[in-house]
Design a protein around this motif. Structure first.
Motif, PDB file in Angstrom:
ATOM      1  N   LEU A  10      10.806 -47.837 -11.426  1.00 13.83           N
ATOM      2  CA  LEU A  10      11.497 -46.707 -10.833  1.00 13.83           C
ATOM      3  C   LEU A  10      12.654 -46.340 -11.928  1.00 13.83           C
ATOM      4  CD1 LEU A  10      11.433 -47.070  -7.177  1.00 13.83           C
ATOM      5  CD2 LEU A  10      10.277 -45.352  -8.362  1.00 13.83           C
ATOM      6  N   GLY A  11      13.270 -47.361 -12.744  1.00  9.59           N
ATOM      7  CA  GLY A  11      14.161 -47.168 -13.717  1.00  9.59           C
ATOM      8  C   GLY A  11      15.463 -47.251 -12.901  1.00  9.59           C
ATOM      9  N   ILE A  12      15.699 -47.827 -11.826  1.00 11.50           N
ATOM     10  CA  ILE A  12      17.065 -47.882 -11.087  1.00 11.50           C
ATOM     11  C   ILE A  12      17.351 -49.317 -10.447  1.00 11.50           C
ATOM     12  CG2 ILE A  12      17.010 -45.331 -10.467  1.00 11.50           C
ATOM     13  CD1 ILE A  12      15.873 -46.210  -7.812  1.00 11.50           C
ATOM     14  N   HIS A  13      18.427 -49.526 -10.535  1.00 11.88           N
ATOM     15  CA  HIS A  13      18.811 -50.850  -9.575  1.00 11.88           C
ATOM     16  C   HIS A  13      18.668 -50.546  -8.364  1.00 11.88           C
ATOM     17  CE1 HIS A  13      19.982 -53.068 -13.200  1.00 11.88           C
ATOM     18  NE2 HIS A  13      20.717 -52.121 -13.554  1.00 11.88           N
ATOM     19  N   ALA A  14      18.520 -51.609  -7.386  1.00  9.51           N
ATOM     20  CA  ALA A  14      18.349 -51.839  -6.036  1.00  9.51           C
ATOM     21  C   ALA A  14      19.567 -51.161  -5.646  1.00  9.51           C
ATOM     22  CB  ALA A  14      18.273 -53.093  -5.406  1.00  9.51           C
ATOM     23  N   GLY A  15      19.656 -50.185  -4.649  1.00  5.28           N
ATOM     24  CA  GLY A  15      20.920 -49.506  -3.906  1.00  5.28           C
ATOM     25  C   GLY A  15      21.081 -48.222  -4.667  1.00  5.28           C
ATOM     26  N   SER A  16      20.164 -47.661  -5.286  1.00  4.27           N
ATOM     27  CA  SER A  16      20.349 -46.461  -6.027  1.00  4.27           C
ATOM     28  C   SER A  16      19.358 -45.495  -5.733  1.00  4.27           C
ATOM     29  CB  SER A  16      20.960 -46.610  -7.461  1.00  4.27           C
ATOM     30  OG  SER A  16      19.971 -47.384  -8.007  1.00  4.27           O
ATOM     31  N   THR A  17      19.365 -44.479  -6.339  1.00  5.71           N
ATOM     32  CA  THR A  17      18.439 -43.202  -6.152  1.00  5.71           C
ATOM     33  C   THR A  17      17.608 -42.955  -7.293  1.00  5.71           C
ATOM     34  OG1 THR A  17      19.199 -42.848  -3.927  1.00  5.71           O
ATOM     35  CG2 THR A  17      17.556 -41.033  -4.756  1.00  5.71           C
ATOM     36  N   THR A  18      16.453 -42.565  -7.277  1.00  4.40           N
ATOM     37  CA  THR A  18      15.768 -41.825  -8.757  1.00  4.40           C
ATOM     38  C   THR A  18      16.411 -40.440  -8.820  1.00  4.40           C
ATOM     39  OG1 THR A  18      14.054 -41.250  -7.475  1.00  4.40           O
ATOM     40  CG2 THR A  18      13.595 -43.028  -8.502  1.00  4.40           C
ATOM     41  N   PRO A  19      16.702 -40.247 -10.125  1.00  4.66           N
ATOM     42  CA  PRO A  19      17.167 -38.683 -10.456  1.00  4.66           C
ATOM     43  C   PRO A  19      16.291 -37.740  -9.757  1.00  4.66           C
ATOM     44  CG  PRO A  19      17.076 -40.242 -12.527  1.00  4.66           C
ATOM     45  CD  PRO A  19      16.352 -40.802 -11.425  1.00  4.66           C
ATOM     46  N   ASP A  20      15.354 -37.617  -9.567  1.00  6.19           N
ATOM     47  CA  ASP A  20      14.437 -36.723  -8.818  1.00  6.19           C
ATOM     48  C   ASP A  20      14.694 -36.779  -7.296  1.00  6.19           C
ATOM     49  OD1 ASP A  20      12.938 -38.779  -8.335  1.00  6.19           O
ATOM     50  OD2 ASP A  20      11.143 -38.102  -9.192  1.00  6.19           O
ATOM     51  N   GLY A  21      15.307 -37.707  -6.649  1.00  5.70           N
ATOM     52  CA  GLY A  21      15.586 -37.553  -5.469  1.00  5.70           C
ATOM     53  C   GLY A  21      14.595 -38.172  -4.491  1.00  5.70           C
ATOM     54  N   VAL A  22      13.286 -38.719  -5.017  1.00  7.83           N
ATOM     55  CA  VAL A  22      12.332 -38.881  -4.265  1.00  7.83           C
ATOM     56  C   VAL A  22      12.265 -40.431  -3.993  1.00  7.83           C
ATOM     57  CG1 VAL A  22       9.593 -39.408  -4.293  1.00  7.83           C
ATOM     58  CG2 VAL A  22      11.030 -37.560  -5.619  1.00  7.83           C
ATOM     59  N   PHE A  23      12.914 -41.190  -4.594  1.00 10.36           N
ATOM     60  CA  PHE A  23      12.900 -42.698  -4.056  1.00 10.36           C
ATOM     61  C   PHE A  23      14.324 -43.511  -4.257  1.00 10.36           C
ATOM     62  CE2 PHE A  23       8.505 -42.479  -5.915  1.00 10.36           C
ATOM     63  CZ  PHE A  23       8.109 -42.969  -4.852  1.00 10.36           C
ATOM     64  N   THR A  24      14.678 -43.945  -2.758  1.00  9.36           N
ATOM     65  CA  THR A  24      15.692 -44.918  -3.097  1.00  9.36           C
ATOM     66  C   THR A  24      15.386 -46.151  -2.603  1.00  9.36           C
ATOM     67  OG1 THR A  24      17.342 -43.228  -1.960  1.00  9.36           O
ATOM     68  CG2 THR A  24      17.778 -45.578  -1.833  1.00  9.36           C
ATOM     69  N   LEU A  25      15.676 -47.388  -3.650  1.00 11.90           N
ATOM     70  CA  LEU A  25      15.330 -48.572  -3.441  1.00 11.90           C
ATOM     71  C   LEU A  25      16.397 -49.405  -2.783  1.00 11.90           C
ATOM     72  CD1 LEU A  25      12.852 -50.437  -4.406  1.00 11.90           C
ATOM     73  CD2 LEU A  25      14.221 -50.846  -6.444  1.00 11.90           C
ATOM     74  N   GLU A  26      16.139 -50.445  -2.041  1.00 13.93           N
ATOM     75  CA  GLU A  26      17.096 -51.292  -1.463  1.00 13.93           C
ATOM     76  C   GLU A  26      16.545 -52.630  -1.317  1.00 13.93           C
ATOM     77  OE1 GLU A  26      18.452 -49.878   2.128  1.00 13.93           O
ATOM     78  OE2 GLU A  26      19.692 -48.343   1.323  1.00 13.93           O
ATOM     79  N   ASP A  27      17.505 -53.666  -1.499  1.00 13.64           N
ATOM     80  CA  ASP A  27      17.130 -54.981  -1.474  1.00 13.64           C
ATOM     81  C   ASP A  27      17.569 -55.616  -0.154  1.00 13.64           C
ATOM     82  OD1 ASP A  27      17.112 -57.924  -1.623  1.00 13.64           O
ATOM     83  OD2 ASP A  27      18.628 -57.909  -3.246  1.00 13.64           O
ATOM     84  N   VAL A  28      16.493 -55.754   1.112  1.00 18.33           N
ATOM     85  CA  VAL A  28      16.995 -55.956   2.227  1.00 18.33           C
ATOM     86  C   VAL A  28      16.913 -57.488   2.854  1.00 18.33           C
ATOM     87  CG1 VAL A  28      16.454 -53.446   2.624  1.00 18.33           C
ATOM     88  CG2 VAL A  28      14.746 -55.367   3.228  1.00 18.33           C
ATOM     89  N   GLU A  29      17.341 -57.541   4.068  1.00 19.21           N
ATOM     90  CA  GLU A  29      17.369 -58.936   4.721  1.00 19.21           C
ATOM     91  C   GLU A  29      15.914 -58.824   5.658  1.00 19.21           C
ATOM     92  OE1 GLU A  29      19.071 -61.152   3.983  1.00 19.21           O
ATOM     93  OE2 GLU A  29      20.442 -60.202   2.789  1.00 19.21           O
ATOM     94  N   CYS A  30      15.709 -59.860   6.005  1.00 15.60           N
ATOM     95  CA  CYS A  30      14.218 -60.188   6.966  1.00 15.60           C
ATOM     96  C   CYS A  30      14.119 -58.889   7.569  1.00 15.60           C
ATOM     97  CB  CYS A  30      14.487 -61.469   7.419  1.00 15.60           C
ATOM     98  SG  CYS A  30      12.980 -61.824   8.318  1.00 15.60           S
ATOM     99  N   ILE A  31      12.775 -58.602   7.547  1.00 14.00           N
ATOM    100  CA  ILE A  31      12.373 -57.289   8.238  1.00 14.00           C
ATOM    101  C   ILE A  31      11.041 -57.727   9.221  1.00 14.00           C
ATOM    102  CG2 ILE A  31      13.167 -55.410   6.809  1.00 14.00           C
ATOM    103  CD1 ILE A  31      10.535 -55.371   5.482  1.00 14.00           C
TER     104      ILE A  31
END
Lengths: 211, 454
Positions: free
Chosen positions: A103-124
């Motif tokens: 996606l070309g982004i770090h966890a915690g940020s959103t792609t420039p086109d606003g489609v994806f936000t990526l997060e590094d989360v705790e146990c789900i």
């Protein structure tokens, strides 16, 4: 955008009516606001404060405690990759790094086109299905980098839109309590010993169906 | 021992339609409720006591006893269902909610009937959208069919179950934090004693908070009898229990096993359960009961899955989460990841936890990033000793809830057992400032005894 729509005010009032005290409805109402707008705006919090009868600061106090409430817009799809222990052991961190690259982004940020936000989360709670991720809180189990790529392609092309609603929508089924079947709220200061305990104590405890 | 005990809570997992009312009714659903309604609430309570059902959330307190703590004559009482499953490694309540929601609803109804609760709140973790949908649908169908709401099945028993969602906070799994959250507040635990929720809980009224799996046992207990339930398992751990086996096993999965007679070795190695480690690998360590539990090793494999035995060995069964680490695992990194969890999830109310977990995480991060110093190993223990003085098990607590001390377990486990790995990262180690006392915190058998064993 931000205050609840008239239709959502109706839903909010129904939710509030289920609790002995209105403030208990606050977290469900914050979810409702997020469902409407994709995030929780200041105006929405002010509106909820009016509906529940507390101050906007109190709403913010609750809202800001919980991870899921986003006070800034996020991507249409929130991709949460678990890297906790069970996932870490079988490639969760590698999966996260793969998606960061892709996606070309770090966890915690959103792609420039606003489609994806990526997060590094705790146990789900999918530990036996590791590594796992969620998209808008819908689970994907035993995710390989290839499967993750295919999933992102599908999402971008709109092929998963029926299965995965936009960010903010959790359960698509709402609880409905028919008025004629409601037992009613148990309100402190206004409740007596429940009738089925009284009848049992009086020796009529053989209720059950057909009584 | 691998027993052929019946499935109590997972009996419908193979049914595609188990989450529907029809599927539930076709497989014996709501029979436990019908049985309960033909008895007095006290008789139902006695049946649950006879089953010796232990709470399945982590603390393992007897459910029937907990119900009995509600002070007499104080109304209303509430039942609150804890479906906020988030302890790392734990995966059982979500399956129960997604695959068999009516079983949970029936269990809640039985509890409300016995306790005299006029309203129940079913708190589902926020991140579990499918569980929320399945439970919402099941509740709607149960109302329509007369199993829920006013005058249930014509018995005079009336109760509403209100579905409530969380919004992402591990700490809300702690029962007083859950109550705060249900009141619309930040999910911060309340100080207890003086008041436990059974005496003063939701709105300061008597409140029974039970875990999803605990309540899911009740329909079977009412249908088959508490005595039949108590026939299964060991003396101090009756019935069956769900265990999630994850990490480096060939068959990770959630398995319902007879409680107290099955061993960790069975669970990890048996072909019907974990299926053993991957070929060519050996066991390094395993976490017996969720991220908060001190780690176990090879020498603990033959312990039974029984609270007393695991407690005596210095750890806990906790939430039924067994995480297996083979010899490819970096112990320092695994330790860091578990500690990072506690640092991120600290609610911030108590200083030792808020500050301590944060510092522990930062020191560990520095170490795995390659900037560790020899004195860092002692520093980790010094900070741990400030969060939980004496580094023992069960841990001493300087905080309102056990979250802070939980971060100490993986550190003490990893440093005592795998000190060489820390030293490799840190370039040696300085004097350790505290003596670590927990019984599970045991060093690796020495090289000579390893040679002797070969």
């Amino acid at each position: 955008m931000a205050r609840l729509s008239p239709a959502n005010v109706g839903i909010a009032e129904e939710i509030i009516s289920r609790y002995p005290r209105p403030k208990s409805a606050l977290i469900p109402l914050l979810h409702l606001a997020q469902e409407q707008d994709g995030y929780i705006a200041d105006d929405a919090m002010e509106h909820l404060a009016e509906l529940v009868g507390i101050t906007p600061a109190e709403v913010l106090g609750t809202c800001s405690f919980y991870e899921m409430f986003k006070r800034e817009p996020v991507g249409q799809y929130l991709v949460n990759v678990c890297t906790n222990i069970s996932c870490l052991l079988v490639g969760g961190e590698e999966l996260l790094h793969h998606l960061e690259q892709r996606l070309g982004i770090h966890a915690g940020s959103t792609t420039p086109d606003g489609v994806f936000t990526l997060e590094d989360v705790e146990c789900i709670a999918a530990c036996t299905e590791a590594p796992c991720l969620q998209v808008n809180y819908r689970y994907h189990h035993q995710v390989t980098p290839e499967a993750a790529d295919a999933l992102l392609d599908d999402l971008r092309a709109g092929r998963r839109a029926t299965e995965i609603p936009k960010h903010g929508v959790l359960a698509r089924v709402r609880q409905q309590i028919p008025a004629e079947q409601r037992a009613g709220n148990a309100v402190p200061g206004q409740s007596e010993e429940p009738v089925w305990l009284r009848t049992a104590a009086a020796g009529n405890g053989d209720g059950g169906q057909g009584s | 021992m691998i027993s052929d005990a019946p499935k109590v809570v997972s009996s419908r997992w193979d049914r595609e339609d188990a989450h529907t009312l029809q599927g539930y009714l076709d497989s014996g659903g709501y029979q436990g409720l019908r049985t309960a309604l033909q008895r007095t609430p006290q008789q139902v309570h006695d049946e649950v006591k006879a089953a010796s059902l232990l709470g399945r959330g982590g603390a393992g307190f007897p459910a029937g006893t907990k119900w009995g703590f509600c002070p007499p004559g104080v109304w209303p009482r509430y039942v609150v269902v804890n479906g906020d499953e988030s302890e790392p490694g734990t995966y059982k309540d979500r399956i129960l909610m997604e695959r068999d929601p009516h079983q949970l609803i029936e269990g809640v109804l039985i509890a409300c009937y016995a306790i005299g609760a006029a309203q129940a709140f079913l708190y589902v973790r926020g991140e579990m959208a499918l569980a929320q949908e399945r439970i919402a649908q099941a509740l709607n169908d149960a109302y329509a069919a007369g199993y829920l709401g006013r005058d249930i099945l014509g018995s005079g028993f009336s109760v509403d179950i209100v579905l409530h969602w969380g919004a992402g906070a591990y700490i809300v799994g702690e029962e007083t934090a859950l109550i705060e959250s249900l009141e619309g507040n930040r999910g911060m635990p309340r100080l207890k004693p003086p008041f436990f929720p059974a005496a003063k809980g939701l709105y300061l009224q008597p409140t029974v908070v039970n875990n999803v799996e605990t309540l899911a046992n009740l329909p079977w207990i009412l249908t088959n009898g508490g005595a039949a339930f108590a026939e299964m398992g060991a003396e101090s751990s009756r019935g069956t229990r769900l265990f999630a086996v994850s990490g480096h096993v060939q068959r990770p999965g959630v398995y319902e096993v007879e409680f107290g007679t099955t061993t960790f070795r069975d669970l990890i190695e048996a072909p019907v359960y974990g299926g053993g480690l991957r070929p060519g690998r050996t066991l390094k360590a395993f976490i017996p009961g969720g991220a908060s539990a001190p780690w176990f090793y090879e020498e603990h494999l033959d312990l039974p899955l029984e609270a007393g035995a695991v407690g005596a060995a210095g750890s806990m069964l906790g939430s039924g989460a067994v995480v297996v680490m083979d010899d490819s695992t970096d112990a320092v990194k695994a330790c860091w990841r578990v500690v990072r969890f506690f640092a991120r999830e600290s609610c911030g109310k108590c200083t030792p936890c808020r500050e301590g977990t944060t510092w522990l995480e930062q020191i560990l991060r520095r170490i795995i990033d390659g900037h560790g110093r020899p004195e860092d190993i002692g520093l980790l223990l010094d900070v741990s000793d400030n969060i939980s003085p004496g580094i023992n098990w069960p841990p001493r607590q300087t905080t309102i809830c056990p979250l802070g001390p939980s971060a100490v377990s993986p550190i003490a486990s990893a440093i005592v057992r795998f000190k060489d790995e820390f030293e490799a990262y840190c370039g040696g180690s300085a004097e350790l400032p505290v003596e670590i006392k927990g019984k599970a915190y045991i060093p690796k058998p020495s090289a000579t005894s390893e040679v002797a064993g070969v």
